[in-house]
Design a protein around this motif. Sequence first.
Motif, PDB file in Angstrom:
ATOM      1  N   VAL A  87       0.771  -1.226  -0.048  1.00  0.00           N
ATOM      2  CA  VAL A  87       0.210  -0.096   0.085  1.00  0.00           C
ATOM      3  C   VAL A  87       1.072   1.229  -0.027  1.00  0.00           C
ATOM      4  O   VAL A  87       1.481   1.424   0.990  1.00  0.00           O
ATOM      5  CB  VAL A  87      -0.848   0.055   1.073  1.00  0.00           C
ATOM      6  N   ALA A  88       0.730   2.033  -1.108  1.00  0.00           N
ATOM      7  CA  ALA A  88       1.537   3.366  -1.243  1.00  0.00           C
ATOM      8  C   ALA A  88       0.845   4.459  -0.606  1.00  0.00           C
ATOM      9  O   ALA A  88       0.127   5.056  -1.103  1.00  0.00           O
ATOM     10  CB  ALA A  88       1.974   3.680  -2.796  1.00  0.00           C
ATOM     11  N   GLY A  89       1.446   5.011   0.543  1.00  0.00           N
ATOM     12  CA  GLY A  89       0.762   5.918   1.148  1.00  0.00           C
ATOM     13  C   GLY A  89      -0.142   5.573   2.535  1.00  0.00           C
ATOM     14  O   GLY A  89      -0.906   4.783   2.290  1.00  0.00           O
ATOM     15  N   LEU A  90       0.041   6.385   3.525  1.00  0.00           N
ATOM     16  CA  LEU A  90      -0.523   6.184   4.664  1.00  0.00           C
ATOM     17  C   LEU A  90      -1.848   7.128   4.945  1.00  0.00           C
ATOM     18  O   LEU A  90      -1.935   7.555   6.116  1.00  0.00           O
ATOM     19  CB  LEU A  90       0.092   5.714   6.028  1.00  0.00           C
ATOM     20  N   GLY A  91      -2.037   7.798   3.834  1.00  0.00           N
ATOM     21  CA  GLY A  91      -3.341   8.692   4.285  1.00  0.00           C
ATOM     22  C   GLY A  91      -4.456   8.083   4.476  1.00  0.00           C
ATOM     23  O   GLY A  91      -4.724   7.088   4.906  1.00  0.00           O
ATOM     24  N   THR A  92      -5.693   9.040   4.370  1.00  0.00           N
ATOM     25  CA  THR A  92      -6.958   8.574   4.651  1.00  0.00           C
ATOM     26  C   THR A  92      -7.558   7.308   3.927  1.00  0.00           C
ATOM     27  O   THR A  92      -7.963   6.020   4.436  1.00  0.00           O
ATOM     28  CB  THR A  92      -8.139   9.618   4.317  1.00  0.00           C
ATOM     29  N   SER A  93      -7.157   7.384   2.447  1.00  0.00           N
ATOM     30  CA  SER A  93      -7.564   6.192   1.772  1.00  0.00           C
ATOM     31  C   SER A  93      -6.382   5.126   1.806  1.00  0.00           C
ATOM     32  O   SER A  93      -6.734   3.932   1.811  1.00  0.00           O
ATOM     33  CB  SER A  93      -7.475   6.583   0.184  1.00  0.00           C
ATOM     34  N   GLY A  94      -5.259   5.349   1.786  1.00  0.00           N
ATOM     35  CA  GLY A  94      -4.180   4.355   2.220  1.00  0.00           C
ATOM     36  C   GLY A  94      -4.393   3.486   3.405  1.00  0.00           C
ATOM     37  O   GLY A  94      -4.343   2.263   3.393  1.00  0.00           O
TER      38      GLY A  94
END
Length: 496
Positions: free
Chosen positions: A28-35
């Motif tokens: 999973v690339a990125g740990l923002g809201t969608s990540g």
Amino acid sequence: MGGGPVSSLDWINDADRLSPWPQAKVVVAGLGTSGFAAADGLLEVGAQVTVLDENDSSANAEKATVLEILGATIELGQGTTTTLPDDVDLVVTSPGWRPSAPLLEQAAARGVPIWGEVELAWRMQHPDRAVPWLAITGTNGKTTTTQMLESILAAAGLKTSAVGNIGRPVMEAVLDETSYDVLAVELSSFQLHWSNSVQMHSAAVLNLQPDHLQWYEGAGFDEQLDPMGRYRADKARIYHQVRHSCVYNVADPLTEGMVEEADVVEGARAIGFTLGVPGMSMLGVVDDLLVDRAFVEQRKDSAMELAKVSDVHPNAPHNVENALAAAALARSFGVPPAAVGQGLRNLQLGGHRIQTVAEHGGVRYVDDSKATNPHAANSSMRAFESIVWVAGGQAKGTTFDELVKTHGERLRGAVLLGVDRHVVARALAEHAPQVPVVVLDDSSTTVMQEAVREAARMARPGDVVLLAPGCASQDMWSGYDARGNDFAAAARALEA
């Protein structure tokens, strides 16, 4: 671009919720809201999940702790996204990641599938939890239209949620214990870029104007298209395999062209919306009423009243268009006419969208900080006759020539701020040299107080001081909402 084996999982390209996910190694690339939502969903079905993000903020560290407890591997900090691990079956990317990001370039070179969170969510509700999606995209008005649609669906007694670019990840709704009847899905061009198998019940493109063109420059895109062509192509993905209705803007031929080119399910209809009297298979306006001439049996010679224009707040022209688009999507799903008007009346929109925040000496101060590109600024400027314009910020590669040509005669003056203030200043100098312009070089957030004071000096009774920046805000603010809040505070602080 990196080596490593291609995935040996022959099912991954056709995966759904019931696939053997414990076999799959997913990055999973990125740990923002969608990540975070994507990782959570993948862990629920047993996938082996690694999350990579360069940002090691306290907020990300907190989310990482939760995911590690659930079984994920988390790598935060500088350099963590430069190299794709060797043994990867799928990459799920955050929507803002460009195809030229090293991690995604390496995945593409190795033949590893790349999905966005929206694509993952679509897969994860099949085959046994499928909920119809009514989807909305466009350069401007997406969030407002999605809120309108959600309110109309709820007024019809349907269990629904507004998801996607509006702030709540689609995956969160898919994982929800609630059994939804239908979802109102707002999609950005970035989200659509990383979606390939999503099939809407119905979909709308509200409008198309240049925006985010810098994102579409460089490697990883169709080389036969320029950035605007790539942006258009991603927006058009929303119509792919639509089952019921493709909703388009009669006043924007580009949206109708997308419908004409779309590969849809046989029997799907093209439904237009217009501020004028509607033709067949359209929704429009007649005698201050929103009417439906698309989803009625006698559409050859009659139309059905759905709502009053006064039910739309604010009822500026572009917002009436938003309401018509929302109504078209709802009607395509069988919502009764009375629910349209009720839903519009029930709706309480968020701030920073043509919101009057103060009035002093006959001058109104209107916050439209959500107008983050010239087309959005055009929508709000259409609503007022005499304007002192507060503009500027991050122009994102757009120009202001057409906007100034269209509205130059309405401008009492302009106050410009932000990193690309001179882009706006050049357009004013060339196309509206009669307009007094103040350019503020201060780069701190306190500059808004000075901007409002300068605008107040220019304004006369009956004028509107309008914050419609036409630019993004993150050169000086955390987001358009913070910018709008500063404008509102400065306006309220003025002496009457």
